[in-house]
Scaffold this active site. Structure first.
Site, short mmCIF file in Angstrom:
data_model
loop_
_atom_site.label_atom_id
_atom_site.label_comp_id
_atom_site.label_asym_id
_atom_site.label_seq_id
_atom_site.Cartn_x
_atom_site.Cartn_y
_atom_site.Cartn_z
N HIS A 155 -73.74 -32.34 21.73
CA HIS A 155 -73.58 -31.28 20.86
C HIS A 155 -74.33 -31.55 19.50
O HIS A 155 -74.61 -30.85 18.56
CB HIS A 155 -72.22 -31.13 20.30
CG HIS A 155 -71.45 -30.09 21.34
ND1 HIS A 155 -71.85 -28.88 21.99
CD2 HIS A 155 -70.53 -30.52 22.12
CE1 HIS A 155 -71.03 -28.37 22.75
NE2 HIS A 155 -70.19 -29.55 22.99
N GLU B 16 -62.94 -30.30 31.42
CA GLU B 16 -62.72 -29.54 30.06
C GLU B 16 -62.93 -28.14 30.65
O GLU B 16 -63.31 -27.32 29.87
CB GLU B 16 -63.86 -29.81 29.18
CG GLU B 16 -65.37 -30.05 29.66
CD GLU B 16 -65.99 -30.55 28.62
OE1 GLU B 16 -65.85 -30.56 27.22
OE2 GLU B 16 -67.21 -31.34 29.04
N ASP C 108 -63.46 -27.21 24.84
CA ASP C 108 -63.73 -26.12 25.67
C ASP C 108 -62.31 -25.90 26.86
O ASP C 108 -62.53 -24.93 27.45
CB ASP C 108 -64.95 -26.94 26.69
CG ASP C 108 -66.31 -27.01 26.01
OD1 ASP C 108 -66.66 -26.06 25.75
OD2 ASP C 108 -66.89 -28.01 25.60
#
Length: 267
Positions: free
Chosen positions: A49, A153, A179
């Site tokens: 990310h 996740e 997530d």
């Protein structure tokens, strides 16, 4: 084993020791080195990310190398070519995101191992990991020093958790709260009672299987709760979030109407 291949993070996981970490999203070696001098047990250098290139990851590994804090690299995905690159630049511990099945986990393990045990491409003589060929018998020794963590996740991953835990070569499983809560129908709400119940159950299942359990909690009370449930590698903040919060807090001291700390949410 050559001392340059030792992995204190992995050794502590084997012993069941608790390790407190920090997420690095700032993408700079300068910030990584500052974090490394703070005393965290491990530092997650995020390539999923945060906008890190392979060279950015390389420079951050160099920056933290003189210090006790152990680096963990999270690549953007668990593809074989990308895993090869991050291992060659010297990463010893990887956190692979979005692993939903045992087959995916096996593929990731294979990508970290040289033949005949896996499919990692051979290039040790030009790799920082082998000190450009100066570590003798690198290929024969390196498997023992690699630490492989996978992220669970999604609901699919939870359904397959027991099978993932059975995969040889997986050292730990990390619960991805943001997530996961979204996958369960509670976006940006990892604090929902049902999500909390599932997180607790998952952590306990991971530890019962003899694997390390990890978590990222930006709220201190959530971090403490995960530790109480048995998680033994827990990140307790994100550098960019802490920086942003500190800026807002300082400005609020001098400008009326400005907000104070804002750290909240799942991530």
């Amino acid at each position: 084993m050559n001392a340059l291949l030792s992995n204190p993070f992995k050794e502590r996981l084997r012993k069941g020791e608790v390790q407190i970490g920090l997420w690095l999203s700032s993408t700079t070696a300068y910030m990584a080195e500052i974090a490394a001098t703070s005393g965290y047990d491990w530092l997650l250098i995020d390539g999923e990310h945060a906008p890190n290139t392979i060279q950015d990851l390389y420079h951050q590994l160099q920056a933290v190398a003189p210090y006790a804090s152990q680096p963990v690299i999270r690549p953007v995905e668990g593809s074989k070519p990308l895993i090869k690159q991050v291992l060659d630049i010297g990463a010893q511990t990887l956190l692979i995101p979005m692993v939903d099945t045992a087959e995916q986990a096996r593929q990731v393990v294979s990508a970290t191992r040289y033949p005949p045990y896996g499919e990692r491409g051979v290039g040790a003589s030009v790799a920082r990991a082998a000190r450009w060929g100066r570590i003798e018998n690198y290929m024969a020794q390196v498997n023992d020093s690699l630490c492989l963590l996978v992220q669970v996740e999604s609901k699919t991953a939870l359904d397959n958790l027991d099978e993932i835990l059975d995969v040889e070569g997986i050292d730990g499983v990390f619960i991805g709260p943001a997530d996961l809560s979204a996958s369960l129908g509670y976006p940006d709400n990892a604090g929902h009672p049902e999500v909390q119940r599932i997180i607790e159950t998952s952590i306990r299942r991971i530890r019962a299987a003899g694997k390390a359990a990890g978590f990222l909690a930006v709220a201190p009370d959530m971090a403490q709760q995960c530790l109480a449930w048995g998680a033994n590698f827990v990140a307790v903040g994100v550098d960019t979030m802490l920086y942003s919060d500190a800026l807002d807090q300082r400005l609020a001291m001098f400008k009326s109407g400005k907000n104070g700390p804002r750290i909240k949410g799942s991530y």
